[in-house]
Design a protein around this motif. Sequence first.
Motif, mmCIF file in Angstrom:
data_model
loop_
_atom_site.group_PDB
_atom_site.id
_atom_site.type_symbol
_atom_site.label_atom_id
_atom_site.label_comp_id
_atom_site.label_asym_id
_atom_site.label_seq_id
_atom_site.Cartn_x
_atom_site.Cartn_y
_atom_site.Cartn_z
ATOM 1 N N ARG A 1 50.584 34.389 47.157
ATOM 2 C CA ARG A 1 50.525 35.010 45.828
ATOM 3 C C ARG A 1 51.930 35.270 45.307
ATOM 4 N NH1 ARG A 1 47.990 41.011 46.773
ATOM 5 N NH2 ARG A 1 48.195 41.070 44.528
ATOM 6 N N MET B 1 45.826 49.410 40.233
ATOM 7 C CA MET B 1 47.208 48.976 39.995
ATOM 8 C C MET B 1 47.263 48.130 38.730
ATOM 9 S SD MET B 1 47.350 45.839 42.747
ATOM 10 C CE MET B 1 46.727 44.225 42.198
ATOM 11 N N TYR C 1 51.264 38.735 36.349
ATOM 12 C CA TYR C 1 51.518 37.379 36.832
ATOM 13 C C TYR C 1 52.458 36.728 35.830
ATOM 14 C CZ TYR C 1 47.494 37.707 40.024
ATOM 15 O OH TYR C 1 46.618 38.074 41.021
ATOM 16 N N TYR D 1 47.506 33.389 42.717
ATOM 17 C CA TYR D 1 47.033 34.062 43.930
ATOM 18 C C TYR D 1 45.984 33.135 44.522
ATOM 19 C CZ TYR D 1 45.781 38.176 46.836
ATOM 20 O OH TYR D 1 45.561 39.058 47.869
ATOM 21 N N HIS E 1 41.200 34.010 48.333
ATOM 22 C CA HIS E 1 41.229 35.111 49.306
ATOM 23 C C HIS E 1 40.013 36.013 49.111
ATOM 24 C CE1 HIS E 1 42.794 36.852 45.606
ATOM 25 N NE2 HIS E 1 42.414 38.022 46.064
ATOM 26 N N ASP F 1 39.063 40.249 49.017
ATOM 27 C CA ASP F 1 39.802 41.492 48.787
ATOM 28 C C ASP F 1 39.726 42.486 49.942
ATOM 29 O OD1 ASP F 1 40.788 40.684 46.400
ATOM 30 O OD2 ASP F 1 39.358 41.799 45.180
ATOM 31 N N VAL G 1 38.466 44.015 37.746
ATOM 32 C CA VAL G 1 39.671 43.559 37.044
ATOM 33 C C VAL G 1 39.410 43.660 35.544
ATOM 34 C CG1 VAL G 1 41.456 41.783 36.875
ATOM 35 C CG2 VAL G 1 39.973 41.819 38.887
ATOM 36 N N TYR H 1 41.153 42.731 32.062
ATOM 37 C CA TYR H 1 42.233 41.862 31.569
ATOM 38 C C TYR H 1 42.814 42.385 30.258
ATOM 39 C CZ TYR H 1 40.475 38.843 35.192
ATOM 40 O OH TYR H 1 40.077 38.357 36.419
ATOM 41 N N LEU I 1 40.459 33.251 36.619
ATOM 42 C CA LEU I 1 39.999 33.721 37.924
ATOM 43 C C LEU I 1 38.871 32.774 38.325
ATOM 44 C CD1 LEU I 1 39.706 35.914 40.191
ATOM 45 C CD2 LEU I 1 37.992 36.978 38.698
ATOM 46 N N HIS J 1 38.036 34.359 45.977
ATOM 47 C CA HIS J 1 38.424 34.044 44.596
ATOM 48 C C HIS J 1 39.905 33.714 44.560
ATOM 49 C CE1 HIS J 1 38.794 38.368 45.349
ATOM 50 N NE2 HIS J 1 39.871 38.321 44.576
ATOM 51 N N VAL K 1 43.441 33.080 41.657
ATOM 52 C CA VAL K 1 43.969 33.156 40.300
ATOM 53 C C VAL K 1 44.827 31.916 40.065
ATOM 54 C CG1 VAL K 1 45.404 34.475 38.690
ATOM 55 C CG2 VAL K 1 43.973 35.685 40.363
ATOM 56 N N ARG L 1 50.515 37.114 32.409
ATOM 57 C CA ARG L 1 49.095 37.477 32.467
ATOM 58 C C ARG L 1 49.015 38.890 33.045
ATOM 59 N NH1 ARG L 1 45.152 37.589 36.562
ATOM 60 N NH2 ARG L 1 43.265 36.323 36.264
ATOM 61 N N SER M 1 46.830 42.612 33.928
ATOM 62 C CA SER M 1 45.513 43.196 34.208
ATOM 63 C C SER M 1 45.647 44.574 34.838
ATOM 64 C CB SER M 1 44.717 42.289 35.145
ATOM 65 O OG SER M 1 45.390 42.179 36.377
ATOM 66 N N THR N 1 43.759 46.272 37.793
ATOM 67 C CA THR N 1 42.896 45.814 38.882
ATOM 68 C C THR N 1 42.635 46.967 39.840
ATOM 69 O OG1 THR N 1 43.875 43.630 38.697
ATOM 70 C CG2 THR N 1 42.770 44.117 40.764
ATOM 71 N N TRP O 1 39.841 48.865 43.087
ATOM 72 C CA TRP O 1 38.814 48.723 44.131
ATOM 73 C C TRP O 1 38.151 50.062 44.399
ATOM 74 C CZ3 TRP O 1 43.637 46.540 44.274
ATOM 75 C CH2 TRP O 1 43.670 45.143 44.273
HETATM 76 C C1 OGA Z 1 43.595 40.567 43.233
HETATM 77 C C2 OGA Z 1 42.911 39.548 42.404
HETATM 78 C C3 OGA Z 1 42.179 38.731 40.284
HETATM 79 C C4 OGA Z 1 42.638 38.573 38.865
HETATM 80 O O1 OGA Z 1 44.503 41.252 42.726
HETATM 81 O O2 OGA Z 1 43.199 40.737 44.407
HETATM 82 O O3 OGA Z 1 42.243 38.726 42.986
HETATM 83 O O4 OGA Z 1 41.932 37.887 38.110
HETATM 84 N N1 OGA Z 1 43.008 39.556 41.062
HETATM 85 O O5 OGA Z 1 43.694 39.084 38.514
#
Ligand code: OGA
Length: 223
Positions: free
Chosen positions: A84, A126, A130, A136, A139, A141, A154, A156, A169, A200, A202, A209, A211, A213, A215
Amino acid sequence: MAYKSTLLLAILLNPVVSLADPAQDCFAFIVEALLDQGYVVLPQVFDTDYLACLLKELIELNPTDFDRAGVGREDSFQKNMFVRSDKIHWLSGDENYLSRYNRWVEALRLYINKHLFLGLYDYECMFAHYPAGAFYKKHLDAFKNSKNRRLSSVLYLNPQWGAQDGGQLVVYDKISPSPLFEVSPTFGTMILFLSEEFPHEVLPATRSRYSLTGWYRVNESLV
Ligand code: OGA
Ligand code: MN
């Protein structure tokens, strides 16, 4: 007449009777989608002014407020440009501008726990940036040594984003190598998905870009 005025009073005093709650409708839709398919894509949870406010806060951070994102945590932590190349800024959750977002996240947490029994305990989030060309790779999460992430989100923050800008994504299931679906990171789109179920990636974009993001996690000491 007395009955009618009592009813009217009841309606006025009880917003559940008088007004359908749009947030609850949205939560019901989310829960149903998570139950059926394990993910949901929402086109517009927050209004444009609030999204613009979040984007402004993100853009006004100094480059030094961002870390180059690592992969994994603690002993498995390694900065790996092959996996990433985004930059991240962890949020404490106490930021004033996040209060509205936090209220929504917390209301959804309680609603999901009530209806899906996921036992979501807290939420970490967070800002991610990008830069053009950043990516990325595929992977999951949930970290290898720590299975406490249960639901990924996420939001956007990219106005005027078109298909030609890339940065999709791409979401897979655990079995098939071909993608399940893609999401373009357009302004206000939000995705929620079960963290342990959907690998998933990116894809690189032609411009920055952004976002928010996060969890939802379960209590690690209970896992
Ligand atoms: C991540 C991720 C997805 C995105 O930060 O783990 O997969 O679309 N982000 O930004
Ligand atoms: Mn991810």
